[in-house]
Design a protein around this motif. Sequence first.
Motif, PDB file in Angstrom:
ATOM      1  N   ARG A   1       0.832  -1.198   0.000  1.00  0.00           N
ATOM      2  CA  ARG A   1       0.000   0.000   0.000  1.00  0.00           C
ATOM      3  C   ARG A   1       0.865   1.246   0.000  1.00  0.00           C
ATOM      4  O   ARG A   1       1.944   1.260   0.567  1.00  0.00           O
ATOM      5  CB  ARG A   1      -0.879   0.033   1.261  1.00  0.00           C
ATOM      6  N   GLY A   2       0.341   2.265  -0.618  1.00  0.00           N
ATOM      7  CA  GLY A   2       0.978   3.568  -0.569  1.00  0.00           C
ATOM      8  C   GLY A   2       2.029   3.767  -1.632  1.00  0.00           C
ATOM      9  O   GLY A   2       2.427   2.838  -2.315  1.00  0.00           O
ATOM     10  N   ASP A   3       2.445   5.011  -1.761  1.00  0.00           N
ATOM     11  CA  ASP A   3       3.472   5.392  -2.719  1.00  0.00           C
ATOM     12  C   ASP A   3       4.795   5.462  -1.965  1.00  0.00           C
ATOM     13  O   ASP A   3       4.861   6.010  -0.882  1.00  0.00           O
ATOM     14  CB  ASP A   3       3.107   6.765  -3.288  1.00  0.00           C
ATOM     15  N   HIS A   4       5.827   4.864  -2.552  1.00  0.00           N
ATOM     16  CA  HIS A   4       7.114   4.807  -1.848  1.00  0.00           C
ATOM     17  C   HIS A   4       8.227   5.414  -2.697  1.00  0.00           C
ATOM     18  O   HIS A   4       9.325   4.884  -2.775  1.00  0.00           O
ATOM     19  CB  HIS A   4       7.430   3.356  -1.453  1.00  0.00           C
ATOM     20  N   GLU A   5       7.892   6.515  -3.333  1.00  0.00           N
ATOM     21  CA  GLU A   5       8.822   7.165  -4.251  1.00  0.00           C
ATOM     22  C   GLU A   5      10.121   7.589  -3.573  1.00  0.00           C
ATOM     23  O   GLU A   5      11.196   7.480  -4.140  1.00  0.00           O
ATOM     24  CB  GLU A   5       8.150   8.393  -4.876  1.00  0.00           C
ATOM     25  N   GLU A   6       9.996   8.052  -2.333  1.00  0.00           N
ATOM     26  CA  GLU A   6      11.164   8.611  -1.643  1.00  0.00           C
ATOM     27  C   GLU A   6      12.004   7.542  -0.944  1.00  0.00           C
ATOM     28  O   GLU A   6      13.010   7.850  -0.337  1.00  0.00           O
ATOM     29  CB  GLU A   6      10.719   9.631  -0.585  1.00  0.00           C
ATOM     30  N   GLU A   7      11.542   6.300  -1.000  1.00  0.00           N
ATOM     31  CA  GLU A   7      12.230   5.259  -0.239  1.00  0.00           C
ATOM     32  C   GLU A   7      12.975   4.282  -1.155  1.00  0.00           C
ATOM     33  O   GLU A   7      12.672   4.200  -2.335  1.00  0.00           O
ATOM     34  CB  GLU A   7      11.211   4.465   0.595  1.00  0.00           C
ATOM     35  N   ILE A   8      13.899   3.563  -0.563  1.00  0.00           N
ATOM     36  CA  ILE A   8      14.590   2.507  -1.302  1.00  0.00           C
ATOM     37  C   ILE A   8      13.984   1.184  -0.875  1.00  0.00           C
ATOM     38  O   ILE A   8      14.098   0.788   0.287  1.00  0.00           O
ATOM     39  CB  ILE A   8      16.100   2.544  -1.024  1.00  0.00           C
ATOM     40  N   CYS A   9      13.308   0.518  -1.817  1.00  0.00           N
ATOM     41  CA  CYS A   9      12.607  -0.723  -1.503  1.00  0.00           C
ATOM     42  C   CYS A   9      13.288  -1.904  -2.191  1.00  0.00           C
ATOM     43  O   CYS A   9      13.633  -1.820  -3.373  1.00  0.00           O
ATOM     44  CB  CYS A   9      11.158  -0.635  -1.958  1.00  0.00           C
ATOM     45  N   VAL A  10      13.456  -2.963  -1.453  1.00  0.00           N
ATOM     46  CA  VAL A  10      14.050  -4.188  -1.996  1.00  0.00           C
ATOM     47  C   VAL A  10      13.325  -5.398  -1.405  1.00  0.00           C
ATOM     48  O   VAL A  10      12.681  -5.285  -0.366  1.00  0.00           O
ATOM     49  CB  VAL A  10      15.560  -4.323  -1.662  1.00  0.00           C
ATOM     50  N   VAL A  11      13.473  -6.531  -2.070  1.00  0.00           N
ATOM     51  CA  VAL A  11      13.008  -7.794  -1.500  1.00  0.00           C
ATOM     52  C   VAL A  11      14.239  -8.553  -1.002  1.00  0.00           C
ATOM     53  O   VAL A  11      15.247  -8.630  -1.706  1.00  0.00           O
ATOM     54  CB  VAL A  11      12.232  -8.636  -2.529  1.00  0.00           C
ATOM     55  N   VAL A  12      14.143  -9.057   0.225  1.00  0.00           N
ATOM     56  CA  VAL A  12      15.219  -9.877   0.783  1.00  0.00           C
ATOM     57  C   VAL A  12      14.660 -11.264   1.064  1.00  0.00           C
ATOM     58  O   VAL A  12      13.564 -11.404   1.606  1.00  0.00           O
ATOM     59  CB  VAL A  12      15.743  -9.273   2.109  1.00  0.00           C
ATOM     60  N   ALA A  13      15.411 -12.291   0.658  1.00  0.00           N
ATOM     61  CA  ALA A  13      14.962 -13.674   0.892  1.00  0.00           C
ATOM     62  C   ALA A  13      15.733 -14.266   2.056  1.00  0.00           C
ATOM     63  O   ALA A  13      16.952 -14.131   2.147  1.00  0.00           O
ATOM     64  CB  ALA A  13      15.173 -14.507  -0.360  1.00  0.00           C
ATOM     65  N   ASN A  14      14.995 -14.910   2.941  1.00  0.00           N
ATOM     66  CA  ASN A  14      15.567 -15.577   4.103  1.00  0.00           C
ATOM     67  C   ASN A  14      16.129 -16.927   3.683  1.00  0.00           C
ATOM     68  O   ASN A  14      15.403 -17.715   3.090  1.00  0.00           O
ATOM     69  CB  ASN A  14      14.420 -15.853   5.066  1.00  0.00           C
ATOM     70  N   PRO A  15      17.365 -17.250   3.996  1.00  0.00           N
ATOM     71  CA  PRO A  15      17.858 -18.579   3.620  1.00  0.00           C
ATOM     72  C   PRO A  15      17.007 -19.666   4.277  1.00  0.00           C
ATOM     73  O   PRO A  15      16.698 -19.565   5.460  1.00  0.00           O
ATOM     74  CB  PRO A  15      19.284 -18.603   4.181  1.00  0.00           C
ATOM     75  N   PRO A  16      16.588 -20.685   3.504  1.00  0.00           N
ATOM     76  CA  PRO A  16      15.784 -21.767   4.096  1.00  0.00           C
ATOM     77  C   PRO A  16      16.559 -22.420   5.243  1.00  0.00           C
ATOM     78  O   PRO A  16      17.784 -22.544   5.162  1.00  0.00           O
ATOM     79  CB  PRO A  16      15.609 -22.753   2.941  1.00  0.00           C
ATOM     80  N   ASN A  17      15.864 -22.811   6.319  1.00  0.00           N
ATOM     81  CA  ASN A  17      16.604 -23.439   7.422  1.00  0.00           C
ATOM     82  C   ASN A  17      16.633 -24.961   7.346  1.00  0.00           C
ATOM     83  O   ASN A  17      17.152 -25.636   8.211  1.00  0.00           O
ATOM     84  CB  ASN A  17      16.118 -22.936   8.789  1.00  0.00           C
TER      85      ASN A  17
END
Length: 163
Positions: free
Chosen positions: A88-104
């Motif tokens: 939700r929302g506009d995130h123009e001013e932010e740095i957005c990334v996806v991080v994946a958790n290593p499977p345990n």
Amino acid sequence: MARSFAVVALFVSVVCFSSALARKTPERFFVEGKIYCDPCQFAFESRLSFPLPGVNVTLECIMEENDTVSYSRKSSTDANGLYSIPVRGDHEEEICVVVANPPNEGQCRQAMPNKSDRIILTKNMGAASQTRYVNPLGFMTQTTDPQCTDVVQELGLDKLFDD
Ligand SMILES: *[C@@H]1O[C@H](CO)[C@@H](O)[C@H](O)[C@H]1NC(C)=O
Ligand SMILES: *[C@@H]1O[C@H](CO)[C@@H](O)[C@H](O)[C@H]1NC(C)=O
Ligand SMILES: *[C@@H]1O[C@H](CO)[C@@H](O)[C@H](O)[C@H]1NC(C)=O
């Protein structure tokens, strides 16, 4: 002639109506991507790679000025190694990334870069679609599949390293 005019008028009104609608509703995006297992220690996706289900992923946006996390959403991959994170929302001013958790558990736990490229979550940069496709992220196995040597040849990587 009259008929095609009516069609154009209908089309124009539909376009106007849907853009009016888009302006009223708050921004909503879908961040989608894939997590795979690389059984060759290539650190890239090959034909021997396969999807990793049940991997936890987090979309994280930070404020550049002070490095604080401003937005965070968790999800996990389905049976096909795919995820879709509603934002939700506009995130123009932010740095957005996806991080994946290593499977345990499982064979595929060795991290290569587990952070996506920057994701642009704003309408103000031209992209009309609400879906943002993230570059695939992966994990590697400790041991390599015997078929990996075939792939090395197919891709001409053996020639690259021979001389
Ligand atoms: C970080 O910066 C943003 C925008 O300038 C501000 O709204 C927020 O309160 C700041 N957070 C902290 C912890 O300083
Ligand atoms: C990403 O991988 C690194 C190791 O390469 C690990 O230290 C870090 O915790 C991982 N990030 C997440 C969110 O799991
Ligand atoms: C994923 O997250 C859930 C809830 O946060 C946790 O219970 C689960 O153990 C995590 N799974 C993995 C593979 O890290």
